[in-house]
Scaffold this motif. Structure first.
Motif, PDB file in Angstrom:
ATOM      1  N   VAL A  51      13.983  57.185  44.963  1.00 17.55           N
ATOM      2  CA  VAL A  51      14.395  56.209  43.951  1.00 17.55           C
ATOM      3  C   VAL A  51      15.820  55.784  44.255  1.00 17.55           C
ATOM      4  CG1 VAL A  51      14.869  55.853  41.502  1.00 17.55           C
ATOM      5  CG2 VAL A  51      12.935  57.218  42.175  1.00 17.55           C
ATOM      6  N   GLY A  52      16.068  54.491  44.080  1.00 18.12           N
ATOM      7  CA  GLY A  52      17.409  53.968  44.280  1.00 18.12           C
ATOM      8  C   GLY A  52      17.475  52.495  43.941  1.00 18.12           C
ATOM      9  N   ALA A  53      18.669  51.951  44.002  1.00 15.01           N
ATOM     10  CA  ALA A  53      18.848  50.533  43.714  1.00 15.01           C
ATOM     11  C   ALA A  53      18.252  49.677  44.830  1.00 15.01           C
ATOM     12  CB  ALA A  53      20.321  50.211  43.533  1.00 15.01           C
ATOM     13  N   THR A  54      18.329  50.155  46.072  1.00 16.59           N
ATOM     14  CA  THR A  54      17.760  49.454  47.224  1.00 16.59           C
ATOM     15  C   THR A  54      17.034  50.479  48.096  1.00 16.59           C
ATOM     16  OG1 THR A  54      19.715  49.778  48.606  1.00 16.59           O
ATOM     17  CG2 THR A  54      19.671  47.785  47.247  1.00 16.59           C
ATOM     18  N   PRO A  55      16.172  50.021  49.009  1.00 16.59           N
ATOM     19  CA  PRO A  55      15.500  50.982  49.902  1.00 16.59           C
ATOM     20  C   PRO A  55      16.474  51.781  50.773  1.00 16.59           C
ATOM     21  CG  PRO A  55      14.382  48.861  49.964  1.00 16.59           C
ATOM     22  CD  PRO A  55      15.629  48.670  49.144  1.00 16.59           C
ATOM     23  N   ASP A  56      17.609  51.183  51.111  1.00 16.35           N
ATOM     24  CA  ASP A  56      18.585  51.884  51.946  1.00 16.35           C
ATOM     25  C   ASP A  56      19.326  52.983  51.191  1.00 16.35           C
ATOM     26  OD1 ASP A  56      17.889  50.170  54.010  1.00 16.35           O
ATOM     27  OD2 ASP A  56      19.436  48.712  53.458  1.00 16.35           O
ATOM     28  N   THR A  57      19.537  52.796  49.900  1.00 16.67           N
ATOM     29  CA  THR A  57      20.294  53.768  49.118  1.00 16.67           C
ATOM     30  C   THR A  57      19.393  54.725  48.337  1.00 16.67           C
ATOM     31  OG1 THR A  57      20.441  52.275  47.222  1.00 16.67           O
ATOM     32  CG2 THR A  57      22.227  52.177  48.854  1.00 16.67           C
ATOM     33  N   ALA A  58      18.084  54.628  48.522  1.00 18.51           N
ATOM     34  CA  ALA A  58      17.153  55.486  47.774  1.00 18.51           C
ATOM     35  C   ALA A  58      17.329  56.938  48.188  1.00 18.51           C
ATOM     36  CB  ALA A  58      15.722  55.038  48.024  1.00 18.51           C
ATOM     37  N   GLU A  59      17.277  57.820  47.196  1.00 20.21           N
ATOM     38  CA  GLU A  59      17.444  59.249  47.414  1.00 20.21           C
ATOM     39  C   GLU A  59      16.119  59.966  47.204  1.00 20.21           C
ATOM     40  OE1 GLU A  59      20.487  60.743  44.880  1.00 20.21           O
ATOM     41  OE2 GLU A  59      21.985  59.346  45.613  1.00 20.21           O
ATOM     42  N   VAL A  60      15.880  60.984  47.993  1.00 25.27           N
ATOM     43  CA  VAL A  60      14.669  61.792  47.857  1.00 25.27           C
ATOM     44  C   VAL A  60      14.828  62.691  46.633  1.00 25.27           C
ATOM     45  CG1 VAL A  60      13.248  63.563  48.950  1.00 25.27           C
ATOM     46  CG2 VAL A  60      14.284  61.758  50.336  1.00 25.27           C
ATOM     47  N   ILE A  61      13.807  62.684  45.768  1.00 30.30           N
ATOM     48  CA  ILE A  61      13.835  63.513  44.562  1.00 30.30           C
ATOM     49  C   ILE A  61      12.468  64.139  44.351  1.00 30.30           C
ATOM     50  CG2 ILE A  61      15.644  62.191  43.403  1.00 30.30           C
ATOM     51  CD1 ILE A  61      13.390  60.898  41.756  1.00 30.30           C
ATOM     52  N   ALA A  62      12.412  65.123  43.486  1.00 32.52           N
ATOM     53  CA  ALA A  62      11.143  65.743  43.111  1.00 32.52           C
ATOM     54  C   ALA A  62      10.444  64.850  42.087  1.00 32.52           C
ATOM     55  CB  ALA A  62      11.384  67.126  42.515  1.00 32.52           C
ATOM     56  N   TYR A  63       9.110  64.942  42.045  1.00 28.42           N
ATOM     57  CA  TYR A  63       8.360  64.103  41.109  1.00 28.42           C
ATOM     58  C   TYR A  63       8.757  64.373  39.660  1.00 28.42           C
ATOM     59  CZ  TYR A  63       4.598  62.295  38.267  1.00 28.42           C
ATOM     60  OH  TYR A  63       3.904  61.641  37.283  1.00 28.42           O
ATOM     61  N   ILE A  67      11.491  60.220  36.408  1.00 25.17           N
ATOM     62  CA  ILE A  67      11.796  59.423  35.218  1.00 25.17           C
ATOM     63  C   ILE A  67      13.285  59.484  34.892  1.00 25.17           C
ATOM     64  CG2 ILE A  67      11.291  59.149  32.760  1.00 25.17           C
ATOM     65  CD1 ILE A  67       8.979  58.373  34.686  1.00 25.17           C
ATOM     66  N   LYS A  68      13.892  60.652  35.035  1.00 27.29           N
ATOM     67  CA  LYS A  68      15.330  60.782  34.796  1.00 27.29           C
ATOM     68  C   LYS A  68      16.120  59.975  35.818  1.00 27.29           C
ATOM     69  CE  LYS A  68      14.951  65.358  32.776  1.00 27.29           C
ATOM     70  NZ  LYS A  68      15.236  66.777  32.922  1.00 27.29           N
ATOM     71  N   ALA A  69      15.630  59.940  37.056  1.00 34.16           N
ATOM     72  CA  ALA A  69      16.301  59.165  38.102  1.00 34.16           C
ATOM     73  C   ALA A  69      16.217  57.669  37.805  1.00 34.16           C
ATOM     74  CB  ALA A  69      15.687  59.474  39.460  1.00 34.16           C
ATOM     75  N   LEU A  70      15.099  57.215  37.255  1.00 36.23           N
ATOM     76  CA  LEU A  70      14.976  55.808  36.861  1.00 36.23           C
ATOM     77  C   LEU A  70      15.987  55.461  35.777  1.00 36.23           C
ATOM     78  CD1 LEU A  70      11.123  55.273  36.782  1.00 36.23           C
ATOM     79  CD2 LEU A  70      12.751  54.148  38.275  1.00 36.23           C
ATOM     80  N   ASP A  71      16.148  56.357  34.816  1.00 37.37           N
ATOM     81  CA  ASP A  71      17.148  56.143  33.763  1.00 37.37           C
ATOM     82  C   ASP A  71      18.550  56.075  34.361  1.00 37.37           C
ATOM     83  OD1 ASP A  71      15.219  56.081  31.753  1.00 37.37           O
ATOM     84  OD2 ASP A  71      15.352  58.251  31.403  1.00 37.37           O
ATOM     85  N   ALA A  72      18.826  56.914  35.343  1.00 38.80           N
ATOM     86  CA  ALA A  72      20.145  56.923  35.978  1.00 38.80           C
ATOM     87  C   ALA A  72      20.394  55.629  36.749  1.00 38.80           C
ATOM     88  CB  ALA A  72      20.263  58.122  36.913  1.00 38.80           C
ATOM     89  N   VAL A  73      19.370  55.120  37.429  1.00 37.24           N
ATOM     90  CA  VAL A  73      19.521  53.856  38.160  1.00 37.24           C
ATOM     91  C   VAL A  73      19.757  52.717  37.176  1.00 37.24           C
ATOM     92  CG1 VAL A  73      18.305  52.172  39.590  1.00 37.24           C
ATOM     93  CG2 VAL A  73      18.202  54.585  40.167  1.00 37.24           C
ATOM     94  N   LYS A  74      19.049  52.735  36.071  1.00 41.32           N
ATOM     95  CA  LYS A  74      19.228  51.702  35.046  1.00 41.32           C
ATOM     96  C   LYS A  74      20.634  51.767  34.461  1.00 41.32           C
ATOM     97  CE  LYS A  74      18.139  48.622  32.006  1.00 41.32           C
ATOM     98  NZ  LYS A  74      18.240  47.232  32.385  1.00 41.32           N
ATOM     99  N   CYS A  81      15.176  47.999  41.080  1.00 33.81           N
ATOM    100  CA  CYS A  81      15.063  49.424  41.381  1.00 33.81           C
ATOM    101  C   CYS A  81      13.962  49.619  42.422  1.00 33.81           C
ATOM    102  CB  CYS A  81      14.739  50.194  40.115  1.00 33.81           C
ATOM    103  SG  CYS A  81      14.510  51.951  40.377  1.00 33.81           S
ATOM    104  N   TYR A  82      14.261  50.367  43.484  1.00 39.21           N
ATOM    105  CA  TYR A  82      13.281  50.677  44.516  1.00 39.21           C
ATOM    106  C   TYR A  82      12.669  52.039  44.215  1.00 39.21           C
ATOM    107  CZ  TYR A  82      11.354  51.998  49.047  1.00 39.21           C
ATOM    108  OH  TYR A  82      10.529  52.417  50.052  1.00 39.21           O
ATOM    109  N   VAL A  83      11.324  52.083  44.206  1.00 42.46           N
ATOM    110  CA  VAL A  83      10.611  53.333  43.967  1.00 42.46           C
ATOM    111  C   VAL A  83       9.584  53.518  45.081  1.00 42.46           C
ATOM    112  CG1 VAL A  83       9.100  54.594  42.398  1.00 42.46           C
ATOM    113  CG2 VAL A  83      10.882  53.120  41.475  1.00 42.46           C
ATOM    114  N   GLU A  84       9.591  54.700  45.666  1.00 37.66           N
ATOM    115  CA  GLU A  84       8.608  55.037  46.704  1.00 37.66           C
ATOM    116  C   GLU A  84       7.949  56.345  46.311  1.00 37.66           C
ATOM    117  OE1 GLU A  84       8.749  56.546  51.300  1.00 37.66           O
ATOM    118  OE2 GLU A  84      10.080  54.891  50.743  1.00 37.66           O
ATOM    119  N   ILE A  85       6.624  56.311  46.189  1.00 37.24           N
ATOM    120  CA  ILE A  85       5.860  57.504  45.847  1.00 37.24           C
ATOM    121  C   ILE A  85       4.720  57.614  46.846  1.00 37.24           C
ATOM    122  CG2 ILE A  85       4.535  58.716  44.090  1.00 37.24           C
ATOM    123  CD1 ILE A  85       5.908  56.937  42.012  1.00 37.24           C
ATOM    124  N   LEU A  86       4.698  58.691  47.606  1.00 38.49           N
ATOM    125  CA  LEU A  86       3.659  58.909  48.598  1.00 38.49           C
ATOM    126  C   LEU A  86       2.901  60.188  48.250  1.00 38.49           C
ATOM    127  CD1 LEU A  86       5.718  58.089  51.807  1.00 38.49           C
ATOM    128  CD2 LEU A  86       4.185  56.585  50.546  1.00 38.49           C
TER     129      LEU A  86
END
Length: 105
Positions: A51-63, A67-74, A81-86
């Motif tokens: 999760v991050g503001a852009t794909p370049d600044t996205a940080e790896v986090i636990a699932y 949601i807390k990371a989304l609040d922090a980005v907001k 907001c860039y979100v990647e879930i694999l």
């Protein structure tokens, strides 16, 4: 899922837009968990998240912290907001059987 979500909308309140993003993420995870596993007794679905503001600044986090990371980005005031879930299949940890319990029976 690799997606850039817009956090602002002219017709909606910012909090409602963020709640819609969270809903989309939860819906995606629920859909992925429904997929059949080859060996359901020995494996489960896990998720790699960024999760991050852009794909370049996205940080790896636990699932669990997604949601807390989304609040922090907001809270930083960004409009996107860039979100990647694999999804990935992970083997369940084996339970250790105590020798004392086995010999007591």
């Amino acid at each position: 899922m690799k997606k850039i979500f817009k956090l602002t909308d002219e017709k909606k309140h910012e909090d409602r837009v963020l709640e819609a993003v969270k809903h989309d993420i939860r819906k995606y995870v629920k859909r992925e968990k429904k997929k059949k596993l080859d060996d359901a007794k020995m494996t489960y679905w896990d998720f790699d998240c960024k999760v991050g503001a852009t794909p370049d600044t996205a940080e790896v986090i636990a699932y669990d912290e997604l949601i807390k990371a989304l609040d922090a980005v907001k809270a930083t005031g960004t409009t996107e907001c860039y979100v990647e879930i694999l999804a990935k299949v992970v083997a369940k940890p084996l339970k250790e059987i105590d020798e004392e319990e086995v010999s007591a029976e």
